[in-house]
Design an enzyme around this catalytic site. Structure first.
Site, PDB file in Angstrom:
ATOM      1  N   CYS A  89       0.838  -1.147   0.062  1.00  0.00           N
ATOM      2  CA  CYS A  89      -0.029  -0.008   0.163  1.00  0.00           C
ATOM      3  C   CYS A  89       0.746   1.233   0.018  1.00  0.00           C
ATOM      4  O   CYS A  89       0.552   2.187  -0.503  1.00  0.00           O
ATOM      5  CB  CYS A  89      -0.999   0.063   1.236  1.00  0.00           C
ATOM      6  SG  CYS A  89      -0.266  -0.131   2.723  1.00  0.00           S
ATOM      7  N   HIS A 334      -1.894   1.145   7.543  1.00  0.00           N
ATOM      8  CA  HIS A 334      -2.203   1.107   6.115  1.00  0.00           C
ATOM      9  C   HIS A 334      -2.031   2.688   5.527  1.00  0.00           C
ATOM     10  O   HIS A 334      -2.016   3.737   6.139  1.00  0.00           O
ATOM     11  CB  HIS A 334      -3.670   0.707   5.946  1.00  0.00           C
ATOM     12  CG  HIS A 334      -4.358   0.752   4.552  1.00  0.00           C
ATOM     13  ND1 HIS A 334      -3.638  -0.069   3.702  1.00  0.00           N
ATOM     14  CD2 HIS A 334      -5.042   1.505   3.834  1.00  0.00           C
ATOM     15  CE1 HIS A 334      -4.278   0.238   2.313  1.00  0.00           C
ATOM     16  NE2 HIS A 334      -5.181   1.070   2.653  1.00  0.00           N
TER      17      HIS A 334
END
Length: 530
Positions: A89, A334
């Site tokens: 990510c 994230h």
């Protein structure tokens, strides 16, 4: 992402300045000793204009200033989402911000570099050109970034998004240089990447004993801001340029009066970059703990108060991208980003998911990295977007994509992007894709007889399952890193539960299979039609 970063950088090394730490593009710096007094300071408006020219002589200029190409083929719509390949990510978020950096994207779409690249192996500029081209010309699709983009960096675990960002920028900068290893540092400051992201600091030390002035100039590609005591980006910038007193043990050893005397040190921006990368220092250097606090950042930022020359007008920058970290430590969590793909429209880029959002949502995030561009540059490059051709609709013909792929291959051997074309997958749950399927259905008056297999009990009685999901209702929730969106990825692995109709959907089937042909390990999508 740990302390063993592969980005070959370090701290800014001013002779008598330790307040600023940031990723340093190279080890070159220049120091100019002045013997004049303040009332006869050589740093007049006339002299200051030539200082950076002295730092970058015209021995060899790789990218002439004000000559960045404006591509006329940039689509006006938002591009593709990026598939998460497992703890990537950070890579996806960085690539999206670079993709929507207008000066860089327009240069890539012009293919100016690939037409003259002489490197025998793939270079980062060629790889980024292939990625940006496919991403911007694949609206509504999900593409898989090339492994070459993170080669030598990704180690199968979560990494720091800022480290990867500067790793990529530095690799592109090196790709602009000639092939031989010995390159003058002045030549490095004339590259395309430095013309876009680069600027120059000025650290001015004034001896309070003899009133002599010493100026040190150093290039930068990004600016790190300490937010410990700052509530906004403006406050952090004010603290950065606030004069620092040097006395006692930190007294300045003056090279003019040859004495150890008190002095004042002032850091200012001598030249400001076309694109500013502002890094909010949220993570501690040792433990990696996150400073989770709200720091306000404006949509428009005037950098004139932080410049060396104060006799000019406003220097306005506009926000166009934001990198965000969700989590409590740099070792997990994230990453996602927000980008302005059009003149006024913002999008949230969360791996494969691309969603429209408002500026209110963008400005309310706990930002990690901010991207600003000079307003004049934004307007200049935005004109090429309005002149560009319209983007292709969802589900456009594969022959057009293959023609573009072949065109890229002929330009340079590094622009081999078959994996991008092979991994272009349809986002089956998007409304526009469903409308496209309905449009195909209406083209035939005779409705085919569908042989529908067993339908889940939770579905409506008249529902038609085009792709049967291999995941049951009782499946466990996935970690945010592992669910890049179950409904956004497709596969060709056929199961015993799959039952496909024939007739008018044959062409749609064939196209879907070709687009998904080599995605062996992704998840099967479920599309329910009423």
């Amino acid at each position: 992402m740990g302390d063993d970063s592969l980005y070959l950088g370090g701290e800014w090394q001013f002779n008598h300045f330790s307040k600023l730490t940031s990723s340093r593009p190279d080890a070159a710096f220049a120091e100019i000793q002045r013997t004049s007094l303040p009332e006869k300071s050589p740093l007049s408006s006339e002299t200051r204009v030539d200082l950076c020219d002295d730092l970058a002589p015209v021995a060899r200029q790789l990218a002439p200033r004000e000559k960045l190409p404006l591509s006329s083929r940039r689509p006006a719509a938002v591009g593709a989402g990026l598939q998460n390949m497992g703890n990537t990510c950070y890579e996806n978020a960085s690539l999206q911000c670079l993709t929507y950096t207008l000066p860089l994207a327009n240069y890539m779409l012009s293919r100016e570099h690939s037409q003259t690249c002489q490197r025998p192996k793939c270079c980062m500029l060629c790889t980024m050109q292939a990625h940006i081209t496919w991403a911007l010309h694949s609206p509504g699709h999900v593409i898989q970034p090339s492994q070459a983009l993170a080669a030598g960096f990704h180690r199968g675990k979560q990494e720091d998004v800022h480290e990867f960002l500067m790793f990529t920028v530095d690799a592109m900068k090196k790709a602009c240089l000639p092939g031989h290893k010995q390159v003058d540092h002045h030549c490095k400051d004339t590259t395309l990447i430095h013309q876009i992201f680069g600027g120059c600091w000025r650290s001015q030390i004034k001896c309070l004993h003899c009133h002599g002035i010493s100026d040190t100039f150093d290039p930068y590609l990004d600016i790190a801001l300490d937010i410990q005591a700052a509530q906004s980006v403006k406050q952090a910038l004010e603290q950065l340029v606030k004069p620092e007193e040097l006395n006692g043990e930190n007294a300045y050893h003056c090279g003019l009066c040859l004495q150890r005397a008190p002095a004042s040190n002032t850091l200012t921006l001598h030249t400001s970059a076309k694109v500013l990368i502002l890094v909010l220092k949220r993570f501690s250097d040792v433990a990696g703990n996150k400073l989770a606090k709200n720091v306000q950042y404006p949509e428009c930022l005037d950098m004139q108060p932080y410049m060396s020359q104060q006799n000019t007008g406003p220097l306005v920058y506009v926000l166009y991208a934001v990198l965000v970290h969700a989590g409590w430590s740099c070792h997990d969590g994230h990453y996602f980003s927000y980008v302005k793909a059009q003149e006024v429209q913002w999008y949230k880029m969360d791996d494969a998911e691309v969603t429209v959002c408002s500026i209110i949502s963008v400005l309310s995030q706990q930002a990690y990295v901010l991207f600003y561009i000079q307003k004049s540059e934004w307007e200049r490059h935005s004109e090429s977007v309005s002149r560009g051709r319209e983007p292709r609709a969802l589900g456009a013909e594969d022959t057009d994509r293959r023609a573009k792929q072949g065109e890229l291959k002929r330009d340079h051997p590094c622009l081999q992007a078959p994996e991008l074309d092979e991994h272009l997958v349809e986002r089956a749950t998007q409304e526009s894709t469903l409308d496209h399927w309905k449009f195909l259905q209406e083209q035939n008056k005779t409705k085919p007889e569908f042989n529908v297999g067993k339908v889940e009990g939770t579905l409506p009685p008249n529902a038609l399952v085009i792709h049967q999901s291999k995941y049951k209702c009782g499946m466990k929730n996935h970690h945010p890193e592992q669910q890049s969106s179950l409904l956004n990825l497709s596969s060709t692995t056929r199961t015993d539960q799959e039952s496909m109709n024939t007739g008018t959907l044959a062409s749609l089937q064939g196209r879907t299979r070709r687009a998904k042909g080599k995605n062996k390990h992704s998840k099967r999508a479920l599309l329910v039609c009423q």
